[in-house]
Design a protein around this motif. Sequence first.
Motif, PDB file in Angstrom:
ATOM      1  N   LYS A 163     -46.907 -24.199  -0.734  1.00 45.12           N
ATOM      2  CA  LYS A 163     -46.039 -23.146  -0.224  1.00 45.12           C
ATOM      3  C   LYS A 163     -46.573 -21.744  -0.507  1.00 45.12           C
ATOM      4  O   LYS A 163     -46.108 -20.781   0.073  1.00 45.12           O
ATOM      5  N   THR A 180     -46.882 -22.175  10.812  1.00 42.03           N
ATOM      6  CA  THR A 180     -45.515 -21.991  11.273  1.00 42.03           C
ATOM      7  C   THR A 180     -45.036 -20.606  10.871  1.00 42.03           C
ATOM      8  O   THR A 180     -45.472 -20.053   9.861  1.00 42.03           O
ATOM      9  N   SER A 185     -39.526 -22.255  11.454  1.00 44.34           N
ATOM     10  CA  SER A 185     -38.761 -22.790  10.327  1.00 44.34           C
ATOM     11  C   SER A 185     -37.280 -22.883  10.668  1.00 44.34           C
ATOM     12  O   SER A 185     -36.610 -23.866  10.343  1.00 44.34           O
ATOM     13  N   GLU A 188     -36.728 -25.812  12.973  1.00 49.70           N
ATOM     14  CA  GLU A 188     -36.735 -27.080  12.240  1.00 49.70           C
ATOM     15  C   GLU A 188     -35.422 -27.297  11.504  1.00 49.70           C
ATOM     16  O   GLU A 188     -34.888 -28.410  11.469  1.00 49.70           O
ATOM     17  N   PRO A 195     -38.199 -27.595   6.586  1.00 54.47           N
ATOM     18  CA  PRO A 195     -39.503 -26.965   6.894  1.00 54.47           C
ATOM     19  C   PRO A 195     -40.413 -26.837   5.681  1.00 54.47           C
ATOM     20  O   PRO A 195     -41.592 -26.530   5.839  1.00 54.47           O
ATOM     21  N   THR A 196     -39.916 -27.056   4.483  1.00 57.36           N
ATOM     22  CA  THR A 196     -40.760 -26.926   3.292  1.00 57.36           C
ATOM     23  C   THR A 196     -41.521 -28.185   2.962  1.00 57.36           C
ATOM     24  O   THR A 196     -42.351 -28.200   2.082  1.00 57.36           O
TER      25      THR A 196
END
Length: 197
Positions: A163, A180, A185, A188, A195-196
Amino acid sequence: MTARARSLAVLLILAAGATGVIASTQTWLIVTIEDGARDPLPVSGAAALPVLAPLSLTTLALGAALAIAGTVLRYAFGALTIVIAATLGVATGVVALTAPVAAVVSAVTEATGIAGLEAVDDLVTGISTTPWPLITLAACVVLLAAGVLILATAHRWPGSGRKYRTSAQVAPDGAPSRRTDAIDSWDELSRGQDPTV
């Protein structure tokens, strides 16, 4: 071992910074003034050593940033840690070992209204120290050790997590994956995906 070295360095820096912040609020020196009717005057660490609180807060921020820093920043933070430790260590050592009148001038001036180093020196009959300057000096030694540990081991520390990376990632099939953005995000999240991950 390398991940442990990073964790240890961050922990030592945060502990030293927290000790400095706490010490800045505690009584470092007790001043006896010529006027016998006046009680002994306590002088806090922040008054005796004005740079203590700002540099301690800087140390805390440095420790937090070190946890996610890249290789180049690790070396910069390691050098900065050593500089802060040496600066605070020398200044704290002077107060702890000599209890100079200069360290109590602001507190005495606030209590009596008498200003100036010479005038305060004439007024003060004794200065005694508490354990806090020595505790802070020990924290400076710990901070110095953390800086040396960073410089000695930073090149072997593992990289930061996914991240924190900003460069394009390569997909398992070898093709570069598309970065992205915030809109992707949100899309999603709208579809119920995390999204993570």
